[in-house]
Design an enzyme around this catalytic site. Structure first.
Site, PDB file in Angstrom:
ATOM      1  N   LYS A   5       0.879  -1.265  -0.051  1.00 10.32           N
ATOM      2  CA  LYS A   5      -0.096   0.035   0.079  1.00 10.32           C
ATOM      3  C   LYS A   5       0.861   1.089  -0.010  1.00 10.32           C
ATOM      4  O   LYS A   5       0.541   2.352  -0.481  1.00 10.32           O
ATOM      5  CB  LYS A   5      -0.960   0.127   1.096  1.00 10.32           C
ATOM      6  CG  LYS A   5      -0.199  -0.083   2.455  1.00 10.32           C
ATOM      7  CD  LYS A   5      -1.299   0.035   3.771  1.00 10.32           C
ATOM      8  CE  LYS A   5      -0.523   0.068   5.013  1.00 10.32           C
ATOM      9  NZ  LYS A   5       0.140  -1.309   5.462  1.00 10.32           N
ATOM     10  N   GLY A  33      -6.862  -6.172   2.855  1.00 14.16           N
ATOM     11  CA  GLY A  33      -6.885  -7.501   2.826  1.00 14.16           C
ATOM     12  C   GLY A  33      -7.326  -8.393   2.146  1.00 14.16           C
ATOM     13  O   GLY A  33      -7.168  -8.348   1.030  1.00 14.16           O
ATOM     14  N   ILE A  59     -10.414  -8.462   1.343  1.00 17.03           N
ATOM     15  CA  ILE A  59     -11.897  -7.733   0.773  1.00 17.03           C
ATOM     16  C   ILE A  59     -11.528  -7.452  -0.600  1.00 17.03           C
ATOM     17  O   ILE A  59     -10.839  -6.729  -0.960  1.00 17.03           O
ATOM     18  CB  ILE A  59     -12.514  -6.691   1.440  1.00 17.03           C
ATOM     19  CG1 ILE A  59     -12.272  -6.567   2.871  1.00 17.03           C
ATOM     20  CG2 ILE A  59     -13.714  -6.212   0.961  1.00 17.03           C
ATOM     21  CD1 ILE A  59     -12.601  -5.369   3.682  1.00 17.03           C
ATOM     22  N   ASP A  74      -1.870   5.409   7.563  1.00 17.28           N
ATOM     23  CA  ASP A  74      -1.933   4.452   7.009  1.00 17.28           C
ATOM     24  C   ASP A  74      -3.358   4.275   6.346  1.00 17.28           C
ATOM     25  O   ASP A  74      -3.743   4.029   5.023  1.00 17.28           O
ATOM     26  CB  ASP A  74      -2.056   3.248   7.982  1.00 17.28           C
ATOM     27  CG  ASP A  74      -2.490   1.813   7.437  1.00 17.28           C
ATOM     28  OD1 ASP A  74      -1.549   1.334   6.731  1.00 17.28           O
ATOM     29  OD2 ASP A  74      -3.683   1.368   7.520  1.00 17.28           O
ATOM     30  N   LYS A 133      -4.292   4.230   2.002  1.00 15.15           N
ATOM     31  CA  LYS A 133      -5.347   3.227   1.197  1.00 15.15           C
ATOM     32  C   LYS A 133      -6.268   4.067   0.622  1.00 15.15           C
ATOM     33  O   LYS A 133      -6.989   3.724  -0.352  1.00 15.15           O
ATOM     34  CB  LYS A 133      -6.196   2.383   2.576  1.00 15.15           C
ATOM     35  CG  LYS A 133      -4.880   1.421   2.822  1.00 15.15           C
ATOM     36  CD  LYS A 133      -5.267   0.768   4.118  1.00 15.15           C
ATOM     37  CE  LYS A 133      -4.350  -0.306   4.667  1.00 15.15           C
ATOM     38  NZ  LYS A 133      -4.534  -0.831   6.102  1.00 15.15           N
TER      39      LYS A 133
END
Lengths: 429, 429
Positions: free
Chosen positions: A106, A135, A137, A202, A206
């Site tokens: 990522k 992850g 999904i 983080d 994403k």
């Protein structure tokens, strides 16, 4: 018999091991799906002597990434080392060598995705990165394939498991931020330096990736404003609950007209909204499309096998594209001009908590101020302060621009009857 | 320049119109995705004179399905007429003519899917049917592609919007079954004959399709036991709420060892489970895979544009497969031997409400009976009956076999202290 597709695997940690295990164990099914068999030719490792949890078959272990990146027989590079340095250099070189790329990285895709995707398009190479967000999904595939004929207007994501675990604990058990952070660290959910998680960095990475796919434009990490959860208090949690909301760290990518806006912030989610009940380390991404309406994708945001499952499904896609002769076409999908909405132009509902002095006409003064800035109220609760003089005012506004809201907050700060502005949160749902 | 892929469209109602609109309006994007352009050659209509909401371009309207099914230039049939007769005959003939099929028809796929898929595999033809379950939710693609390297152990679905709307109203507003049915009918959410929805038949069809994909075996509609929501009462809703549960109509496909079991029934979902907060006409499918863990897909279960979006994404898949030369491979994916678990062997938690006489030792008698059948209790609430003598006992058991549970229920029926067994529900979450 078509020749097997040759894979070079960069990284042989937990995810790499999962990838090898799945490829070895599912040849029949993979062949059925992709029309080819898939063979791992070489694996980049840090230690040639270490014993491995899986049989690598004919794959060769190596300490030298360049023996993989420059191997003319290798069709696809699977990168599961993580980090940006030297990974970016490896991936760029691999693409220039005409290799397709599957990555779970990522950081790489958020920080250098635009450059890598453009280079891949120039070289007619694929880059797939399903495992980089959420992850296990399949959200990236949904944005790329399923909503291909739709126009996305908003994406909201709970995309950081650590902070969602912490906020869930705070809401359900009444624990403090400090205590849940210590607990998350003890359980290994949070790093000893938790900055990337708790400050929303983080999640911002994403959201960069999701926004780029949703809006088909070259969103960069710098376009994303982020605010973390360090200042979320128990009092705010309780207010949220009393008003029918739950505080979540939510990444929001939205389109107003032809301008886009991406942010991450603690947000009061209405309890009737599906994101409000996403708890613990789970992730969920909510997508609003003009045709499809509201959809949500929920699942584990991390973990060895969920991540490896996503990596292998990407690999099957690359192999299919290879046979189709359409590699690189989706790499070039961020083709629209990027127009970023300024912060002042952004509209949202807002939750505000003030402490005020007990004087006649306080409420009138404040509501007049709001009206003067064209901010109207959806709800308001006034309650006496405990153990001291004064009242607490807890308000939720209707949608208003950030510019108007900032005007209100700055005036409130100057008002003599206002003792303090305790909380300001975005409201969704 | 490759020749455009030629489509024959059977049906030109709302979904058909949406399909034409999307194909006309997204040629660039579709070409980018599939590597080909897509042209609609002919459209089966009921009335040639009717004015249409979209420009059909060069497409020819016809009253004769066979002029489409037998047209050698047509590569793909898109079926959006619905129903099983004469649709099944058309689709079978089209497959025998080597045409690929995209359909939104759940009845067809549930009742004749095994036969159609086998015929398609023999003829190396695709059948895709994303729109048949969950409207705009890309759940079929997720089961086919994303979890390709995983082993699915359980699928739970809220796959009927009408009944979910009704149960949501009953739970949130305290309305009776009769009143919400009348309201759903007035709003057009329920048919004047609501049997297919309220008796769980529509949900059973969708679960047949999902179970076939999840377990890769030829599940048939006859394998699915279904029970509807006609008997759900306000009292049961309140008990559920008091215990932290919500009553939902849930389709459950599960694997125990190598045996599978598919059912639809009103189920008490624990409020911490994501399915419990799926409200109104929304649908959601929860998938448990050994590798990926828990995932859920949520979205609109019906509607013109969501459905058309799914149909077009299937069409892109067929076009990709055409160029890959892999058509028909996924049609043959129900290749495992089917072993159905008998009802007696099924394990679940159960919620039971009894009315009992007020006598000393009642509770002891009942708990001894349970223990004798190896059924243990997770929770129990005893409360006095209102306005009459006696008590109400509300229990949730731990997981036990249906055989044990049936033994318990039959003995309870014979016990002198038990006045009536008022409710028995499966419990999940």
């Amino acid at each position: 018999m078509v020749k097997a597709i040759q894979i070079g695997l960069l990284g042989f940690g937990t995810v790499g091991t999962g990838v090898v295990r799945i490829i070895q164990g599912h040849q029949d099914h993979l062949h059925r799906q992709s029309g080819s068999s898939i063979a791992i030719k070489s694996i980049l490792v840090k230690n040639l002597e270490k014993s491995r949890a899986v049989d690598v078959g004919n794959a060769q272990l190596t300490l030298d990434p360049w023996s993989i990146i420059n191997d003319p027989e290798i069709n696809v590079i699977v990168e599961v080392t993580g980090g940006v340095n030297p990974t970016k250099e490896w991936i760029l070189a691999a693409i220039k060598n005409g290799k397709h790329v599957v990555t779970a990285n990522k950081d790489l895709m958020a920080m250098h995705g635009n450059e890598l995707l453009a280079e891949a398009a120039r070289n007619k190479c694929d880059i797939y990165y399903e495992a980089s967000v959420g992850g296990g999904i399949p959200i990236i595939r949904a944005l790329m394939d399923s909503f291909t004929s739709d126009k996305i207007t908003k994406i909201m994501g709970i995309v950081n498991g650590t902070t969602n675990y912490m906020l869930t604990k705070m809401a359900q058990e009444g624990a403090s931020y400090k205590d849940v952070l210590a607990e998350a660290q003890a359980l290994g959910y949070a790093e000893s330096d938790p900055t990337a998680d708790v400050d929303g960095l983080d999640a911002a990475r994403k959201m960069t990736i999701l926004a780029r796919l949703g809006f088909l434009t070259d969103v960069a990490l710098e376009d994303v404003r982020s605010k973390g959860i360090r200042d979320v208090t128990q009092e705010e949690m309780k207010y949220a609950s009393k008003l029918g909301y739950t505080i979540k760290l939510v990444g929001i990518a939205e389109r107003q007209g032809d301008k886009i806006n991406v942010s991450v912030q603690p947000t009061m989610m209405k309890n009737s909204h599906p994101l409000s009940s996403v708890n613990g380390v789970f992730n969920a991404v909510y997508v609003y499309g003009e045709a499809v309406g509201e959809t949500m994708f929920y699942g584990p945001g991390a973990g060895e096998l969920p991540t490896a499952t996503s990596v292998v499904s990407d690999l099957v896609q690359v192999v299919k594209n290879l046979k189709l002769g359409v590699n690189g076409l989706t790499s070039d999908s961020h083709y629209k001009e990027k127009k970023v909405l300024s912060e002042a132009e952004q509209f949202s509902k807002t939750f505000i908590v003030l402490r005020v002095h007990d004087r006649a006409g306080v409420l009138a003064q404040i509501t007049n101020l709001l009206a003067g800035h064209e901010v109207s109220l959806e709800s308001i609760i006034q309650s006496p302060l405990q153990g001291e003089q004064g009242s607490e005012l807890c308000m939720i506004t209707h949608r208003s621009s950030k510019a108007s809201l900032d005007g209100v907050l700055s005036k409130l700060n100057e008002m003599e009857v206002v003792r303090s502005i305790d909380s300001v949160y975005r409201v969704e749902g």
